[in-house]
Design an enzyme around this catalytic site. Structure first.
Site, mmCIF file in Angstrom:
data_model
loop_
_atom_site.group_PDB
_atom_site.id
_atom_site.type_symbol
_atom_site.label_atom_id
_atom_site.label_comp_id
_atom_site.label_asym_id
_atom_site.label_seq_id
_atom_site.Cartn_x
_atom_site.Cartn_y
_atom_site.Cartn_z
ATOM 1 N N LYS A 114 0.835 -1.218 0.000
ATOM 2 C CA LYS A 114 0.000 0.000 0.000
ATOM 3 C C LYS A 114 0.859 1.252 0.000
ATOM 4 O O LYS A 114 0.435 2.287 -0.516
ATOM 5 C CB LYS A 114 -0.967 -0.010 1.181
ATOM 6 C CG LYS A 114 -2.036 -1.070 1.035
ATOM 7 C CD LYS A 114 -3.371 -0.663 1.617
ATOM 8 C CE LYS A 114 -4.441 -1.670 1.225
ATOM 9 N NZ LYS A 114 -5.668 -1.529 2.002
ATOM 10 N N LYS A 195 -5.219 -8.853 -8.950
ATOM 11 C CA LYS A 195 -6.337 -9.232 -8.093
ATOM 12 C C LYS A 195 -7.607 -8.501 -8.526
ATOM 13 O O LYS A 195 -7.540 -7.332 -8.909
ATOM 14 C CB LYS A 195 -5.997 -8.841 -6.650
ATOM 15 C CG LYS A 195 -6.382 -9.919 -5.656
ATOM 16 C CD LYS A 195 -5.931 -9.599 -4.268
ATOM 17 C CE LYS A 195 -6.979 -10.117 -3.308
ATOM 18 N NZ LYS A 195 -6.625 -9.976 -1.923
ATOM 19 N N LYS A 198 -12.240 -3.210 -7.424
ATOM 20 C CA LYS A 198 -13.164 -2.194 -7.946
ATOM 21 C C LYS A 198 -12.440 -1.146 -8.771
ATOM 22 O O LYS A 198 -13.053 -0.429 -9.553
ATOM 23 C CB LYS A 198 -13.958 -1.551 -6.808
ATOM 24 C CG LYS A 198 -13.087 -0.820 -5.795
ATOM 25 C CD LYS A 198 -13.947 -0.299 -4.667
ATOM 26 C CE LYS A 198 -13.171 0.544 -3.667
ATOM 27 N NZ LYS A 198 -11.902 0.022 -3.178
#
Ligand code: TRP
Length: 325
Positions: A114, A195, A198
């Site tokens: 991240k 992966k 959205k």
């Protein structure tokens, strides 16, 4: 007494079939097994660690609660609640911080990933994410935590913290074990090496998608070279991903799914996957439409109260152990 089980989902947007197979469907099965005392929550505090719009947050929180209920998690069988409504989560995290060396957090692969994917917003909350997650779990004496494989490292930290705290202050926490789902890594339909997310809507099957949208996305889903429907993550990542989705939905193994499509073309197979997804999501979407937001909010506050009464006992015990009271 039944062992406790806990898990949470972050409210960051619409849930997709990866969340469904990896989390929701599995949560429902675990709940209905009758073997556990289950707690399922909306991890809203965790969701603040990435960029967000405060206008959207209430809707996102409600949506996770709606998805829980529509998938079959029942407030009669499980405690369903909102993380931030139970302040003991934050308080336990603050206390556990003092027993967490920075080096253990620096090693976390999710933090490293991240830090790259949101390099403009590498905040302290993101760094401390695993400690808050440990607090979520340890607060409820959870013995089992259903998670995807990307959360196993965080669970290991929760175990370490429990052990360390118990050794120093006396037995206070249970060491939680992960319960891994088989379909824990569903990949994007337009790029099977990424992966499902959205942020790639074309490759993402949302739980709220219409049958047309589902059919279209599967039609456009990439396939691999060759023409056989075979499970091979190396040479056939796209077909293997579709086999995972199909098997997850019909509750079979990928081997069984593979043999069912032995002589099928890619096109036939993709159609069958689309129809299986539609069949699975139709009752879910019907249930979701029938739910009234006001009732769901009421249900959530009732859950908050139940969770808080368990959490408050535990946090008082912790405060006592460390000498605060
Ligand atoms: N980190 C989890 C995820 O992204 C969500 C989560 C937060 C969680 N707290 C938890 C899961 C406690 C299980 C237990 O999937």
């Amino acid at each position: 007494m039944k062992p406790h089980l806990i898990s949470g989902i972050q409210p960051t947007g619409k849930l997709h079939i990866g969340n469904y197979l990896g989390s929701l469907k599995n949560f429902v099965a675990l709940q209905n097994s009758g073997k556990y005392e289950c707690y399922f929550f909306v991890a809203d505090l965790h969701s603040l660690t990435e960029d967000f719009d405060p206008q959207e947050k209430p809707g996102q929180i409600l949506n996770v609660a709606l998805d829980y209920l529509s998938a079959g998690i029942s407030p009669k069988k499980s405690v369903i609640f909102q993380q931030s409504s139970v302040p003991a989560h934050s308080e336990l995290a603050v206390i556990l911080n003092n027993f967490t060396p920075l080096g253990e957090l620096r090693r976390m692969t999710q933090f490293k990933d991240k830090s790259e994917s949101q390099s403009e917003n590498v905040n302290a909350g993101l760094f401390d994410y695993p400690v808050l997650m440990a607090a979520d779990i340890l607060l409820y004496d959870a013995a089992f935590v259903p998670v995807g494989d990307d959360q196993v490292q965080h669970l290991e930290l929760a175990r370490t913290l429990a052990r360390r705290f118990n050794a120093r202050f006396g037995k206070t926490f249970i060491e939680p074990k992960p319960l891994l789902t088989s379909a824990s890594r569903i990949m994007s339909l337009d790029d099977p090496l990424k992966k499902m997310s959205k942020s790639r809507p074309q490759g993402c099957l949302f739980l709220d998608d219409t049958p047309e949208e589902i059919r279209n996305k599967l039609k456009r889903a990439v396939t691999d070279s060759g023409r056989e429907v075979k499970y091979d993550e190396q040479s056939k990542p796209a077909i293997s991903n579709l086999l995972q989705i199909y098997a997850g939905i019909i509750n079979s193994t990928v081997q069984e799914a593979e043999s069912a499509f032995k002589n099928a073309t890619y096109v036939d197979f993709k159609n069958a996957v689309a129809e299986a997804v539609i069949k699975e999501l139709t009752p879910f979407q019907k249930a979701k439409k029938a739910l009234k937001p006001a009732d769901v909010k009421k249900m959530l506050s009732a859950g908050d109260k139940k969770a808080a009464s368990a959490a408050e006992k535990k946090i008082a015990e912790v405060q006592k152990r460390v000498g605060l009271i």
